[in-house]
Scaffold this motif. Sequence first.
Motif, PDB file in Angstrom:
ATOM      1  N   ARG A 193      19.464  15.548 -54.015  1.00 46.29           N
ATOM      2  CA  ARG A 193      20.745  16.216 -53.806  1.00 46.29           C
ATOM      3  C   ARG A 193      20.513  17.406 -52.895  1.00 46.29           C
ATOM      4  O   ARG A 193      19.395  17.915 -52.802  1.00 46.29           O
ATOM      5  CB  ARG A 193      21.310  16.706 -55.145  1.00 46.29           C
ATOM      6  CG  ARG A 193      21.396  15.641 -56.181  1.00 46.29           C
ATOM      7  CD  ARG A 193      22.386  14.593 -55.848  1.00 46.29           C
ATOM      8  NE  ARG A 193      23.751  15.100 -56.004  1.00 46.29           N
ATOM      9  CZ  ARG A 193      24.829  14.370 -55.781  1.00 46.29           C
ATOM     10  NH1 ARG A 193      24.719  13.142 -55.366  1.00 46.29           N
ATOM     11  NH2 ARG A 193      26.025  14.879 -55.975  1.00 46.29           N
ATOM     12  N   ARG A 250      29.417  23.157 -57.333  1.00 46.66           N
ATOM     13  CA  ARG A 250      30.276  22.182 -56.671  1.00 46.66           C
ATOM     14  C   ARG A 250      30.785  22.688 -55.317  1.00 46.66           C
ATOM     15  O   ARG A 250      30.747  21.969 -54.315  1.00 46.66           O
ATOM     16  CB  ARG A 250      31.456  21.846 -57.587  1.00 46.66           C
ATOM     17  CG  ARG A 250      32.320  20.689 -57.131  1.00 46.66           C
ATOM     18  CD  ARG A 250      31.537  19.385 -57.001  1.00 46.66           C
ATOM     19  NE  ARG A 250      30.675  19.123 -58.126  1.00 46.66           N
ATOM     20  CZ  ARG A 250      31.062  18.591 -59.290  1.00 46.66           C
ATOM     21  NH1 ARG A 250      32.299  18.251 -59.455  1.00 46.66           N
ATOM     22  NH2 ARG A 250      30.200  18.388 -60.252  1.00 46.66           N
ATOM     23  N   GLU A 253      27.960  22.639 -52.784  1.00 48.88           N
ATOM     24  CA  GLU A 253      27.591  21.280 -52.385  1.00 48.88           C
ATOM     25  C   GLU A 253      28.627  20.713 -51.416  1.00 48.88           C
ATOM     26  O   GLU A 253      28.289  20.067 -50.423  1.00 48.88           O
ATOM     27  CB  GLU A 253      27.464  20.394 -53.634  1.00 48.88           C
ATOM     28  CG  GLU A 253      26.795  19.069 -53.333  1.00 48.88           C
ATOM     29  CD  GLU A 253      26.525  18.230 -54.588  1.00 48.88           C
ATOM     30  OE1 GLU A 253      26.749  18.723 -55.708  1.00 48.88           O
ATOM     31  OE2 GLU A 253      26.098  17.077 -54.423  1.00 48.88           O
ATOM     32  N   TRP A 256      28.199  22.324 -48.024  1.00 47.59           N
ATOM     33  CA  TRP A 256      27.004  21.749 -47.396  1.00 47.59           C
ATOM     34  C   TRP A 256      27.342  20.409 -46.730  1.00 47.59           C
ATOM     35  O   TRP A 256      27.008  20.161 -45.571  1.00 47.59           O
ATOM     36  CB  TRP A 256      25.920  21.576 -48.461  1.00 47.59           C
ATOM     37  CG  TRP A 256      24.738  20.787 -48.039  1.00 47.59           C
ATOM     38  CD1 TRP A 256      24.650  19.422 -47.971  1.00 47.59           C
ATOM     39  CD2 TRP A 256      23.479  21.279 -47.587  1.00 47.59           C
ATOM     40  NE1 TRP A 256      23.422  19.042 -47.536  1.00 47.59           N
ATOM     41  CE2 TRP A 256      22.678  20.161 -47.292  1.00 47.59           C
ATOM     42  CE3 TRP A 256      22.953  22.567 -47.425  1.00 47.59           C
ATOM     43  CZ2 TRP A 256      21.377  20.282 -46.824  1.00 47.59           C
ATOM     44  CZ3 TRP A 256      21.643  22.684 -46.968  1.00 47.59           C
ATOM     45  CH2 TRP A 256      20.877  21.557 -46.670  1.00 47.59           C
ATOM     46  N   HIS A 257      28.031  19.549 -47.470  1.00 42.19           N
ATOM     47  CA  HIS A 257      28.365  18.223 -46.940  1.00 42.19           C
ATOM     48  C   HIS A 257      29.348  18.328 -45.775  1.00 42.19           C
ATOM     49  O   HIS A 257      29.218  17.599 -44.790  1.00 42.19           O
ATOM     50  CB  HIS A 257      28.978  17.339 -48.034  1.00 42.19           C
ATOM     51  CG  HIS A 257      27.971  16.857 -49.031  1.00 42.19           C
ATOM     52  ND1 HIS A 257      26.780  16.257 -48.651  1.00 42.19           N
ATOM     53  CD2 HIS A 257      27.974  16.864 -50.383  1.00 42.19           C
ATOM     54  CE1 HIS A 257      26.101  15.935 -49.741  1.00 42.19           C
ATOM     55  NE2 HIS A 257      26.788  16.291 -50.798  1.00 42.19           N
ATOM     56  N   ALA A 404      26.664  17.061 -61.311  1.00 43.24           N
ATOM     57  CA  ALA A 404      25.426  17.847 -61.317  1.00 43.24           C
ATOM     58  C   ALA A 404      24.492  17.400 -62.437  1.00 43.24           C
ATOM     59  O   ALA A 404      23.422  17.973 -62.630  1.00 43.24           O
ATOM     60  CB  ALA A 404      25.764  19.330 -61.477  1.00 43.24           C
TER      61      ALA A 404
END
Length: 464
Positions: A193, A250, A253, A256-257, A404
């Motif tokens: 991840r 969350r 993440e 980031w994506h 997660a």
Amino acid sequence: MSTATVRFLGAAGTVTGSKHLVTVGKHQVLLDCGLFQGPKDLRQRNWNPPPIDLDRLDAVVLSHAHIDHTGYLPVLVRHGYRGPVYCTPATADLARLLLPDSAHLQEEQAEYANYHGFSRHKPALPLCTMEDAQATLELLQPRPYDELFEVHPELRVVYRPAGHILGSATVSLEIGDKPLRLVFSGDLGRWDRPVLPDPVTVAEADVLLCESTYGNRVHPPDPVEGLARVVREAANRGGALIIPAFAVGRTQELLWHLRRLEEQRAIPVLPVYVDSPLAIEVTDVYRRHREDHDEEMTAIMNDGARPFATRQFAFAPSRQESIKINDLVGPVIIVSASGMATGGRVLHHLAQRLPDARTTVMLVGFQAQGTRGRSLQDGAREVRMFGHEVTVRARVESLHGMSAHADREELLRWLRGFERPPHRTYLVHGEPNAAAALTDTIGTKLGWTVRPAVDGEEVTIGAV
Ligand SMILES: [Zn+2]
């Protein structure tokens, strides 16, 4: 010769209220100090007198910063606890944000109950106050990963990365001279991840307490392609994409994506707003704690790049900046808490934009029964907000697979890291179905002695 025992005081047969009391002779240590959340009968337990003799409690040892693992600490302090609270450095920094936030919420709820006069107690008192939370923060004793530290003469602890959220750790206890090894998984994360390292396996345990949140589930494959599709379609529809997201983990993440997808030209470059004061501060903690970064994140930081910033990116820390987002027309991404639309600034964006058919709402996590997020997910045509029914014309998408938590296969992968089976394994932090399913799986696939922990029971784990 004294015996060592563990008593399960929370997160046994359920996923909140994590608290496990380890007694060795006259010493006691509490693993996690979590708040019960969710259904009312569980939340009610937070109001019982602490189930621990605070005069005997030597220390609290935390696995990570989530409120269902730390949120009862200020209550303990309110009842007089003044001993050390051990945790990793990143957990300490997250707790500095999350515990006051949680206490503030408790104070607000008490105020609300007083205002509307529906409390049994007059006046209604908060479970804990900001003052209790501040006093708790004074007790935090950060300890790095991979270094054995002494909690009391009979008990030493080492933290290892668990890959669940920033600072999350598995807790290995060595009890006595010829040590009895008790391992507590905390909440386990996932392999491959972004940002965080993979969960680190542990070689040895005599007794294991292992989480089982998704012990009966296998997560869908990589959610990133789904995310890209939703962003592209939302952009084509010409309206806002609202993403209710938890502030811890969350949000980071997702950012980031989104950055990666922009770089790969898999999505158009859109303005991205993060509208949650807590998420903004948490993102800064995520950036700062380099001991919790995986290789890719480290490389990005070494390059001086901004891992959580897309091309047209803005934080909205103040109310004014938040209100300004209301004026934006055309494709825009708004990431805002809370993750199940139960509160927070995301409500204002939903109230304003749900009636607009060009709007897309993307739900990225589990939506509990009774939350607005769940109503939207279930296709409600109206949801109640700020005392009004708001018409839903927006498209609602659910993105699965961003959990997660380790799923069944990932839990097994971590368990296979033990060089010999623990003598006994107790499953905690799981609903009864999940814990029962994982019990079967571990029994069948690994042949271990395992069962779900029973709420309130005390088990003897050995003599030291
Ligand atoms: Zn957690």
